[in-house]
Design a protein around this motif. Structure first.
Motif, short mmCIF file in Angstrom:
data_model
loop_
_atom_site.label_atom_id
_atom_site.label_comp_id
_atom_site.label_asym_id
_atom_site.label_seq_id
_atom_site.Cartn_x
_atom_site.Cartn_y
_atom_site.Cartn_z
N TYR A 159 -27.35 58.37 84.14
CA TYR A 159 -27.79 59.33 83.51
C TYR A 159 -27.14 60.70 83.86
CZ TYR A 159 -31.58 56.43 81.74
OH TYR A 159 -32.43 55.27 81.38
N SER A 160 -26.76 61.44 82.96
CA SER A 160 -26.06 62.84 83.14
C SER A 160 -26.58 63.97 82.30
CB SER A 160 -24.84 62.60 83.20
OG SER A 160 -23.97 64.12 83.32
N MET A 161 -26.73 65.17 82.65
CA MET A 161 -27.29 65.94 81.89
C MET A 161 -26.26 66.74 80.70
SD MET A 161 -28.98 69.70 82.73
CE MET A 161 -27.61 70.59 83.31
N ASP A 162 -26.57 66.48 79.52
CA ASP A 162 -25.74 67.32 78.66
C ASP A 162 -26.09 68.42 78.22
OD1 ASP A 162 -24.92 67.87 75.78
OD2 ASP A 162 -24.75 65.99 75.39
N GLU A 163 -25.06 69.58 78.81
CA GLU A 163 -25.33 70.84 78.53
C GLU A 163 -25.56 71.33 77.21
OE1 GLU A 163 -25.70 73.46 80.96
OE2 GLU A 163 -25.33 72.13 82.60
N ASN A 164 -25.00 70.62 76.52
CA ASN A 164 -25.14 71.50 74.85
C ASN A 164 -26.21 71.00 74.27
OD1 ASN A 164 -22.28 72.07 74.69
ND2 ASN A 164 -21.55 70.38 74.44
N GLN A 165 -26.84 69.70 74.49
CA GLN A 165 -27.89 69.34 73.98
C GLN A 165 -29.40 69.67 74.79
OE1 GLN A 165 -28.12 65.18 72.67
NE2 GLN A 165 -25.90 65.25 72.07
N LYS A 166 -28.71 69.92 76.01
CA LYS A 166 -29.92 70.45 76.93
C LYS A 166 -30.87 69.15 77.29
CE LYS A 166 -29.36 75.30 76.30
NZ LYS A 166 -30.00 76.60 76.02
N GLN A 167 -30.35 68.12 77.52
CA GLN A 167 -31.05 67.01 77.81
C GLN A 167 -30.49 65.92 78.66
OE1 GLN A 167 -32.28 65.16 73.97
NE2 GLN A 167 -30.07 64.30 73.63
N LEU A 168 -31.30 64.95 79.25
CA LEU A 168 -30.56 64.02 80.01
C LEU A 168 -30.25 62.70 78.89
CD1 LEU A 168 -30.44 63.34 83.21
CD2 LEU A 168 -32.72 62.17 82.96
N ILE A 169 -29.09 62.28 79.21
CA ILE A 169 -28.48 61.29 78.37
C ILE A 169 -28.20 60.03 79.11
CG2 ILE A 169 -27.84 62.73 76.49
CD1 ILE A 169 -25.04 62.38 77.46
N ALA A 170 -28.19 59.03 78.64
CA ALA A 170 -27.64 57.75 79.40
C ALA A 170 -26.08 57.74 79.11
CB ALA A 170 -28.35 56.29 78.65
N VAL A 171 -25.37 57.82 80.24
CA VAL A 171 -24.07 57.94 80.15
C VAL A 171 -23.59 56.35 79.99
CG1 VAL A 171 -21.70 58.55 81.13
CG2 VAL A 171 -23.76 59.84 81.42
N GLU A 172 -24.14 55.45 80.63
CA GLU A 172 -23.96 53.85 80.67
C GLU A 172 -24.99 53.04 80.96
OE1 GLU A 172 -20.60 52.92 83.12
OE2 GLU A 172 -21.04 53.97 84.88
N SER A 173 -25.15 52.15 80.64
CA SER A 173 -26.23 51.05 80.86
C SER A 173 -25.85 49.80 80.65
CB SER A 173 -27.50 51.58 80.09
OG SER A 173 -27.49 51.26 78.95
N VAL A 174 -26.42 48.89 81.28
CA VAL A 174 -26.05 47.68 81.12
C VAL A 174 -27.51 46.54 81.17
CG1 VAL A 174 -24.90 45.38 81.93
CG2 VAL A 174 -23.63 47.51 82.05
N ASN A 175 -27.79 46.03 80.25
CA ASN A 175 -28.93 45.10 80.17
C ASN A 175 -28.40 43.65 80.23
OD1 ASN A 175 -31.32 46.87 79.71
ND2 ASN A 175 -30.08 47.42 77.80
N GLU A 176 -29.13 42.57 81.32
CA GLU A 176 -28.81 41.36 81.15
C GLU A 176 -29.77 40.55 80.63
OE1 GLU A 176 -27.50 38.59 84.94
OE2 GLU A 176 -29.45 39.61 85.23
N ASN A 177 -29.49 39.96 79.67
CA ASN A 177 -30.20 38.82 78.78
C ASN A 177 -29.90 37.64 78.94
OD1 ASN A 177 -31.51 41.36 77.52
ND2 ASN A 177 -29.41 41.55 76.47
N PHE A 178 -30.84 36.75 78.71
CA PHE A 178 -30.70 35.13 78.91
C PHE A 178 -31.08 34.64 77.54
CE2 PHE A 178 -31.37 36.79 83.05
CZ PHE A 178 -30.22 36.21 83.78
N ASP A 179 -30.42 33.53 77.02
CA ASP A 179 -30.85 32.82 76.03
C ASP A 179 -31.71 31.57 76.14
OD1 ASP A 179 -29.21 30.59 76.75
OD2 ASP A 179 -27.55 31.25 75.43
N GLU A 180 -32.07 30.90 75.40
CA GLU A 180 -33.12 29.85 75.82
C GLU A 180 -32.47 28.77 76.56
OE1 GLU A 180 -30.89 29.15 71.75
OE2 GLU A 180 -32.19 30.77 72.35
N ASP A 181 -31.14 28.76 76.64
CA ASP A 181 -30.53 27.80 77.81
C ASP A 181 -30.16 28.08 78.87
OD1 ASP A 181 -30.43 25.44 75.54
OD2 ASP A 181 -28.49 26.40 74.67
#
Length: 184
Positions: free
Chosen positions: A120-142
């Motif tokens: 996360y980083s701070m967005d000065e224009n929106q004055k909020q914390l934003i997710a700059v990048e993220s990764v979720n690992e998911n698994f299928d039924e196999d």
């Protein structure tokens, strides 16, 4: 007489300039004092310097745990910043599990869990914390893994390659654990 007058004027100018040299750099202790004074019993706080400079961010955690002998870590915390002397909550960080405390480095703030990591980083224009990048690992039924990658510039991408997950998780692992202290 004239010599004394010159020395007095020079002294006044020098002390005035020294006093002004300290101006312009706000101290986080002063700026965030109202938030810290209003914290509930058991809450802790930490200051985190921003990579781009300027006033540090204030992180407030409802609870902490001993990560190691020197560090009181947190899984969840509120993040505050200030503009024009006004303090504002800009977001929340939440990690999952004591193995994944909130961390920071020169690239931002991090939260993680066994199957996700986000920077996360701070967005000065929106004055909020934003997710700059993220990764979720998911698994299928196999049991096959796939990765949902979110980048602030490129949007969402799905991949079966774990390299981006490993890259961000490696950055998280190298980042500093935020060390909170109890108010008081």
């Amino acid at each position: 007489m004239l010599g004394r007058y010159k020395m007095m004027v020079i002294s006044i100018l020098v002390f005035g300039m020294l006093g002004l040299a300290g101006c312009g750099k706000e101290k986080p202790e002063k700026v965030y004092s109202s938030v810290i004074e209003g914290m509930a019993e058991g809450e802790s706080y930490a200051y985190v310097e921003r990579p781009e400079g300027g006033l540090s961010l204030l992180l407030v955690a409802e609870g902490t745990y001993s990560y190691d002998e020197e560090t009181e870590a947190a899984l969840t915390c509120r993040v505050y910043s200030a503009w024009d002397g006004k303090v504002q909550e800009i977001g929340t960080l939440e990690s999952l599990g004591t193995a994944y405390p909130v961390r920071y480095d020169d690239n931002g703030l991090y939260a993680a869990g066994g199957h996700f990591v986000a920077r996360y980083s701070m967005d000065e224009n929106q004055k909020q914390l934003i997710a700059v990048e993220s990764v979720n690992e998911n698994f299928d039924e196999d049991g096959n893994a796939s990765y949902m990658y979110l980048d602030a510039e490129d949007g969402e991408q799905v991949a079966t390659d774990a390299s981006q997950f490993e890259k961000i998780f490696d950055a998280y692992g190298k980042a500093e654990v935020v060390n909170f202290k109890t108010n008081g």
